[in-house]
Design a protein around this motif. Structure first.
Motif, mmCIF file in Angstrom:
data_model
loop_
_atom_site.group_PDB
_atom_site.id
_atom_site.type_symbol
_atom_site.label_atom_id
_atom_site.label_comp_id
_atom_site.label_asym_id
_atom_site.label_seq_id
_atom_site.Cartn_x
_atom_site.Cartn_y
_atom_site.Cartn_z
ATOM 1 N N TYR A 28 80.177 95.332 -41.991
ATOM 2 C CA TYR A 28 80.375 95.768 -40.607
ATOM 3 C C TYR A 28 79.292 95.296 -39.644
ATOM 4 N N LEU A 29 78.080 95.105 -40.141
ATOM 5 C CA LEU A 29 76.966 94.829 -39.233
ATOM 6 C C LEU A 29 76.304 93.479 -39.444
ATOM 7 N N MET A 30 76.712 92.731 -40.428
ATOM 8 C CA MET A 30 76.082 91.452 -40.741
ATOM 9 C C MET A 30 76.276 90.462 -39.591
ATOM 10 N N ALA A 63 75.285 102.686 -31.161
ATOM 11 C CA ALA A 63 74.654 102.244 -32.401
ATOM 12 C C ALA A 63 75.457 102.641 -33.626
ATOM 13 N N ALA A 64 76.466 103.495 -33.454
ATOM 14 C CA ALA A 64 77.293 103.939 -34.578
ATOM 15 C C ALA A 64 78.557 103.089 -34.651
ATOM 16 N N THR A 65 79.074 102.960 -35.862
ATOM 17 C CA THR A 65 80.260 102.135 -36.104
ATOM 18 C C THR A 65 81.272 102.925 -36.912
ATOM 19 N N SER A 66 82.516 102.945 -36.465
ATOM 20 C CA SER A 66 83.585 103.574 -37.249
ATOM 21 C C SER A 66 83.939 102.655 -38.401
ATOM 22 N N TRP A 79 85.106 107.581 -41.475
ATOM 23 C CA TRP A 79 83.660 107.592 -41.659
ATOM 24 C C TRP A 79 82.969 106.935 -40.464
ATOM 25 N N THR A 80 81.716 107.322 -40.234
ATOM 26 C CA THR A 80 80.882 106.683 -39.217
ATOM 27 C C THR A 80 79.610 106.171 -39.881
ATOM 28 N N LEU A 81 79.242 104.939 -39.562
ATOM 29 C CA LEU A 81 78.068 104.286 -40.145
ATOM 30 C C LEU A 81 76.977 104.160 -39.098
ATOM 31 N N TRP A 82 75.763 104.557 -39.487
ATOM 32 C CA TRP A 82 74.598 104.396 -38.609
ATOM 33 C C TRP A 82 73.445 103.818 -39.420
ATOM 34 N N LEU A 83 72.866 102.732 -38.901
ATOM 35 C CA LEU A 83 71.750 102.069 -39.571
ATOM 36 C C LEU A 83 70.447 102.700 -39.104
#
Length: 262
Positions: free
Chosen positions: A96-98, A83-86, A38-42
């Protein structure tokens, strides 16, 4: 073996010592989408506080389609950038981003959880579904930019029928828009949460896909639910099996119940 003709839904009851999986004409295929991939984007610019909320049962056609801020191409570009995170699922944005501890590190707003899915080949008519164990708080599910499901009741399981949005043997893009309005950071649940002009029940303050995800391909007549009920007799239970017929006509299938010594 029992031969059955089903309409929209049928109920069977059995008294068994233990339960095995009923088998239908064509076995179902289950693809586990949990774990990495998965890829996460805020989506920091999403105006989620101003959005109207819709209760469960609202027809999908009445719910606005909310694409990524800047459009799908903007998200596509962002997913290829820094800006994206695996990530892996289950997972949360905070995981993941905290960048802080406790309530100070809470991340509110919209995040996108994206991955590619491949629908299994099929030799005949099938129904294809996505099963989510838990998402917090609101989940808007897209397949190839098409809104296929909306869920506002966070942290509860739901199933999405995507038969009309996919093709067997093809690869598609799954994107889940998750909105986290904030929440509690202790075990008290007496305080509600502000979401724009709304107040929603309190829950823990983290957002993401917080349970497993599965892709299921199954026959047009399938086992929809299995419920095991205790009886006063210690050696007997009642097993209720719900069969679902996804077609408009009557179909005949064989149901096999196997007893396993546990």
């Amino acid at each position: 073996m029992k031969h059955l003709t089903t309409s929209a839904a049928s109920w069977l009851a059995f008294a068994l010592l233990s339960l095995a999986t009923p088998a239908l004409a064509q076995p179902r295929t289950v693809v586990d989408l949990s774990g990495p991939g998965w890829t996460l984007w805020l989506d920091k610019d999403a105006r989620w506080q101003d959005e109207e909320l819709f209760l469960p049962g609202t027809p999908l056609a009445e719910i606005p389609v909310r694409p990524p801020t800047g459009g799908w191409q903007a998200m596509e570009a962002a997913l290829k950038g820094p800006a994206a995170t695996s990530v892996a699922v289950p997972g949360t944005v905070e995981e993941y981003l905290m960048d802080g501890k406790g309530p100070a590190g809470d991340i509110k707003g919209v995040s996108w959880w994206v991955r590619r899915i491949r629908v299994p080949e099929a030799g005949g008519p099938r129904r294809v579904a996505l099963q989510f164990e838990s998402v917090r708080e609101r989940a808007e599910v897209f397949v190839d930019e098409r809104l296929v499901f909306h869920d506002l009741v966070g942290s509860t399981p739901f199933e999405v029928d995507i038969t009309e949005a996919v093709e067997p043997g093809r690869e598609h893009r799954l994107a889940v828009r998750v909105t986290d309005p904030g929440g509690n950071f202790d075990w008290r649940d007496s305080a509600s949460i502000a979401w724009g002009k709304y107040r929603i029940p309190g829950s823990h303050g983290f957002g993401g896909i917080t349970g497993g995800v599965r892709l299921v391909s199954r026959d047009v007549v399938y086992v929809d639910d299995v419920y095991v009920q205790n009886t006063p007799a210690i050696t007997a239970v009642n097993v209720f099996v719900t069969l679902r017929n996804a077609t408009q006509g009557k179909l005949t299938r064989d149901v096999v119940v196997r007893l396993l010594d546990a």
